[in-house]
Design a protein around this motif. Sequence first.
Motif, PDB file in Angstrom:
ATOM      1  N   ARG A  35       0.849  -1.196   0.000  1.00 22.24           N
ATOM      2  CA  ARG A  35       0.000   0.000   0.000  1.00 22.24           C
ATOM      3  C   ARG A  35       0.883   1.245   0.000  1.00 22.24           C
ATOM      4  O   ARG A  35       2.015   1.210   0.450  1.00 22.24           O
ATOM      5  CB  ARG A  35      -0.900   0.030   1.235  1.00 22.24           C
ATOM      6  N   GLY A  36       0.336   2.327  -0.512  1.00 23.18           N
ATOM      7  CA  GLY A  36       1.098   3.563  -0.546  1.00 23.18           C
ATOM      8  C   GLY A  36       1.914   3.722  -1.816  1.00 23.18           C
ATOM      9  O   GLY A  36       2.781   4.579  -1.898  1.00 23.18           O
ATOM     10  N   PHE A  37       1.630   2.913  -2.824  1.00 27.22           N
ATOM     11  CA  PHE A  37       2.351   3.016  -4.092  1.00 27.22           C
ATOM     12  C   PHE A  37       1.962   4.316  -4.809  1.00 27.22           C
ATOM     13  O   PHE A  37       1.016   4.996  -4.414  1.00 27.22           O
ATOM     14  CB  PHE A  37       2.080   1.798  -4.980  1.00 27.22           C
ATOM     15  N   ALA A  38       2.696   4.630  -5.862  1.00 25.20           N
ATOM     16  CA  ALA A  38       2.431   5.835  -6.658  1.00 25.20           C
ATOM     17  C   ALA A  38       2.126   5.426  -8.088  1.00 25.20           C
ATOM     18  O   ALA A  38       2.873   4.652  -8.692  1.00 25.20           O
ATOM     19  CB  ALA A  38       3.631   6.775  -6.623  1.00 25.20           C
ATOM     20  N   VAL A  39       1.028   5.959  -8.634  1.00 27.50           N
ATOM     21  CA  VAL A  39       0.630   5.658 -10.008  1.00 27.50           C
ATOM     22  C   VAL A  39       0.359   6.959 -10.755  1.00 27.50           C
ATOM     23  O   VAL A  39      -0.245   7.883 -10.215  1.00 27.50           O
ATOM     24  CB  VAL A  39      -0.601   4.716 -10.057  1.00 27.50           C
ATOM     25  N   LEU A  40       0.832   7.020 -11.982  1.00 25.57           N
ATOM     26  CA  LEU A  40       0.564   8.136 -12.891  1.00 25.57           C
ATOM     27  C   LEU A  40      -0.346   7.628 -13.985  1.00 25.57           C
ATOM     28  O   LEU A  40       0.001   6.691 -14.712  1.00 25.57           O
ATOM     29  CB  LEU A  40       1.867   8.669 -13.489  1.00 25.57           C
ATOM     30  N   ASP A  41      -1.526   8.220 -14.106  1.00 25.32           N
ATOM     31  CA  ASP A  41      -2.495   7.850 -15.135  1.00 25.32           C
ATOM     32  C   ASP A  41      -2.424   8.890 -16.250  1.00 25.32           C
ATOM     33  O   ASP A  41      -2.979   9.984 -16.129  1.00 25.32           O
ATOM     34  CB  ASP A  41      -3.896   7.788 -14.520  1.00 25.32           C
ATOM     35  N   LEU A  42      -1.711   8.555 -17.322  1.00 24.93           N
ATOM     36  CA  LEU A  42      -1.539   9.476 -18.444  1.00 24.93           C
ATOM     37  C   LEU A  42      -2.770   9.470 -19.343  1.00 24.93           C
ATOM     38  O   LEU A  42      -3.433   8.442 -19.504  1.00 24.93           O
ATOM     39  CB  LEU A  42      -0.322   9.092 -19.281  1.00 24.93           C
ATOM     40  N   CYS A  43      -3.043  10.623 -19.938  1.00 21.86           N
ATOM     41  CA  CYS A  43      -4.192  10.788 -20.853  1.00 21.86           C
ATOM     42  C   CYS A  43      -5.477  10.400 -20.139  1.00 21.86           C
ATOM     43  O   CYS A  43      -6.366   9.763 -20.701  1.00 21.86           O
ATOM     44  CB  CYS A  43      -3.994   9.994 -22.127  1.00 21.86           C
ATOM     45  N   SER A  44      -5.587  10.811 -18.905  1.00 17.63           N
ATOM     46  CA  SER A  44      -6.722  10.475 -18.064  1.00 17.63           C
ATOM     47  C   SER A  44      -7.883  11.429 -18.325  1.00 17.63           C
ATOM     48  O   SER A  44      -7.804  12.321 -19.169  1.00 17.63           O
ATOM     49  CB  SER A  44      -6.303  10.527 -16.594  1.00 17.63           C
ATOM     50  N   SER A  45      -8.935  11.248 -17.580  1.00 19.81           N
ATOM     51  CA  SER A  45     -10.138  12.040 -17.748  1.00 19.81           C
ATOM     52  C   SER A  45     -10.885  12.078 -16.419  1.00 19.81           C
ATOM     53  O   SER A  45     -10.261  12.087 -15.369  1.00 19.81           O
ATOM     54  CB  SER A  45     -10.990  11.422 -18.870  1.00 19.81           C
ATOM     55  N   TRP A  46     -12.197  12.036 -16.493  1.00 18.98           N
ATOM     56  CA  TRP A  46     -13.009  12.116 -15.286  1.00 18.98           C
ATOM     57  C   TRP A  46     -12.968  10.835 -14.466  1.00 18.98           C
ATOM     58  O   TRP A  46     -13.384  10.811 -13.313  1.00 18.98           O
ATOM     59  CB  TRP A  46     -14.456  12.481 -15.649  1.00 18.98           C
ATOM     60  N   ILE A  47     -12.447   9.750 -15.058  1.00 17.94           N
ATOM     61  CA  ILE A  47     -12.372   8.480 -14.336  1.00 17.94           C
ATOM     62  C   ILE A  47     -11.042   7.785 -14.647  1.00 17.94           C
ATOM     63  O   ILE A  47     -10.571   7.815 -15.778  1.00 17.94           O
ATOM     64  CB  ILE A  47     -13.567   7.556 -14.690  1.00 17.94           C
ATOM     65  N   SER A  48     -10.465   7.221 -13.631  1.00 16.27           N
ATOM     66  CA  SER A  48      -9.337   6.303 -13.804  1.00 16.27           C
ATOM     67  C   SER A  48      -9.909   4.925 -13.517  1.00 16.27           C
ATOM     68  O   SER A  48     -10.652   4.749 -12.568  1.00 16.27           O
ATOM     69  CB  SER A  48      -8.206   6.624 -12.833  1.00 16.27           C
ATOM     70  N   HIS A  49      -9.580   3.954 -14.303  1.00 17.38           N
ATOM     71  CA  HIS A  49     -10.214   2.646 -14.205  1.00 17.38           C
ATOM     72  C   HIS A  49      -9.469   1.749 -13.227  1.00 17.38           C
ATOM     73  O   HIS A  49      -9.121   0.618 -13.542  1.00 17.38           O
ATOM     74  CB  HIS A  49     -10.308   2.024 -15.600  1.00 17.38           C
ATOM     75  N   PHE A  50      -9.233   2.280 -12.031  1.00 22.70           N
ATOM     76  CA  PHE A  50      -8.486   1.565 -11.002  1.00 22.70           C
ATOM     77  C   PHE A  50      -9.444   1.037  -9.936  1.00 22.70           C
ATOM     78  O   PHE A  50     -10.419   1.707  -9.605  1.00 22.70           O
ATOM     79  CB  PHE A  50      -7.475   2.491 -10.316  1.00 22.70           C
ATOM     80  N   PRO A  51      -9.151  -0.118  -9.338  1.00 23.64           N
ATOM     81  CA  PRO A  51      -9.987  -0.623  -8.245  1.00 23.64           C
ATOM     82  C   PRO A  51      -9.802   0.264  -6.999  1.00 23.64           C
ATOM     83  O   PRO A  51      -8.712   0.292  -6.424  1.00 23.64           O
ATOM     84  CB  PRO A  51      -9.478  -2.042  -8.007  1.00 23.64           C
ATOM     85  N   PRO A  52     -10.836   0.992  -6.613  1.00 28.19           N
ATOM     86  CA  PRO A  52     -10.688   1.963  -5.517  1.00 28.19           C
ATOM     87  C   PRO A  52     -10.247   1.348  -4.195  1.00 28.19           C
ATOM     88  O   PRO A  52      -9.536   1.984  -3.421  1.00 28.19           O
ATOM     89  CB  PRO A  52     -12.075   2.607  -5.396  1.00 28.19           C
ATOM     90  N   THR A 110       0.219   4.389 -16.224  1.00 29.96           N
ATOM     91  CA  THR A 110      -0.823   3.774 -17.041  1.00 29.96           C
ATOM     92  C   THR A 110      -1.266   4.734 -18.132  1.00 29.96           C
ATOM     93  O   THR A 110      -1.183   5.959 -17.986  1.00 29.96           O
ATOM     94  CB  THR A 110      -2.044   3.387 -16.186  1.00 29.96           C
ATOM     95  N   MET A 111      -1.735   4.155 -19.222  1.00 32.07           N
ATOM     96  CA  MET A 111      -2.331   4.935 -20.306  1.00 32.07           C
ATOM     97  C   MET A 111      -3.404   4.054 -20.933  1.00 32.07           C
ATOM     98  O   MET A 111      -3.106   3.030 -21.548  1.00 32.07           O
ATOM     99  CB  MET A 111      -1.303   5.337 -21.358  1.00 32.07           C
ATOM    100  N   ALA A 112      -4.641   4.443 -20.755  1.00 31.98           N
ATOM    101  CA  ALA A 112      -5.756   3.635 -21.249  1.00 31.98           C
ATOM    102  C   ALA A 112      -6.372   4.268 -22.490  1.00 31.98           C
ATOM    103  O   ALA A 112      -6.854   5.403 -22.444  1.00 31.98           O
ATOM    104  CB  ALA A 112      -6.815   3.482 -20.161  1.00 31.98           C
ATOM    105  N   LEU A 113      -6.326   3.534 -23.581  1.00 38.83           N
ATOM    106  CA  LEU A 113      -7.091   3.860 -24.787  1.00 38.83           C
ATOM    107  C   LEU A 113      -6.734   5.200 -25.415  1.00 38.83           C
ATOM    108  O   LEU A 113      -7.589   5.860 -26.010  1.00 38.83           O
ATOM    109  CB  LEU A 113      -8.600   3.812 -24.477  1.00 38.83           C
ATOM    110  N   SER A 114      -5.476   5.610 -25.317  1.00 41.06           N
ATOM    111  CA  SER A 114      -5.091   6.918 -25.854  1.00 41.06           C
ATOM    112  C   SER A 114      -3.809   6.909 -26.673  1.00 41.06           C
ATOM    113  O   SER A 114      -3.512   7.897 -27.336  1.00 41.06           O
ATOM    114  CB  SER A 114      -4.921   7.919 -24.697  1.00 41.06           C
ATOM    115  N   VAL A 115      -3.049   5.837 -26.644  1.00 44.18           N
ATOM    116  CA  VAL A 115      -1.747   5.831 -27.313  1.00 44.18           C
ATOM    117  C   VAL A 115      -1.892   6.117 -28.809  1.00 44.18           C
ATOM    118  O   VAL A 115      -1.018   6.729 -29.424  1.00 44.18           O
ATOM    119  CB  VAL A 115      -0.987   4.518 -27.040  1.00 44.18           C
ATOM    120  N   GLN A 116      -2.998   5.734 -29.401  1.00 42.45           N
ATOM    121  CA  GLN A 116      -3.187   5.937 -30.836  1.00 42.45           C
ATOM    122  C   GLN A 116      -3.335   7.407 -31.221  1.00 42.45           C
ATOM    123  O   GLN A 116      -3.274   7.746 -32.395  1.00 42.45           O
ATOM    124  CB  GLN A 116      -4.384   5.122 -31.366  1.00 42.45           C
ATOM    125  N   TYR A 117      -3.491   8.279 -30.249  1.00 37.82           N
ATOM    126  CA  TYR A 117      -3.637   9.704 -30.532  1.00 37.82           C
ATOM    127  C   TYR A 117      -2.328  10.482 -30.362  1.00 37.82           C
ATOM    128  O   TYR A 117      -2.302  11.694 -30.532  1.00 37.82           O
ATOM    129  CB  TYR A 117      -4.726  10.309 -29.646  1.00 37.82           C
TER     130      TYR A 117
END
Length: 121
Positions: A11-28, A77-84
């Motif tokens: 616990r206490g890890f660090a995550v960077l969600d690139l090309c994010s938006s109103w939601i990050s698809h992480f298990p809360p 992480t980068m979800a569904l955006s690399v193609q842009y």
Amino acid sequence: LYRGAFSSVPRGFAVLDLCSSWISHFPPELLEGARVAVHGLNQAELDVNAVATERHMQDLNDNARLPWEDNSFDFVTMALSVQYLTDPRAVFAEMNRVLRPGGMAIVTHSHRCFIEKAVKI
């Protein structure tokens, strides 16, 4: 995917969600004590991302340099955006720079394309 990755570190890890938006698809339930930095193009959307502990707006097609120091994150992480991305190699180099040694980059792709977001190469 995220559940398995996030369960593999303390616990206490660090995550960077690139090309994010109103939601990050992480298990809360796995984010307790985590640093969750979200990055994207729309500040209003980033502002309502409920799991974010920090937010940064930036167009990676204008400037691929990320504002974080070397070795800052356990996951990027980068979800569904690399193609842009117009220069994905530059962005991947930055992902590598901000990842801690032994860190993990998770990039997911989509078969969908929003023509208004498509880049001219």
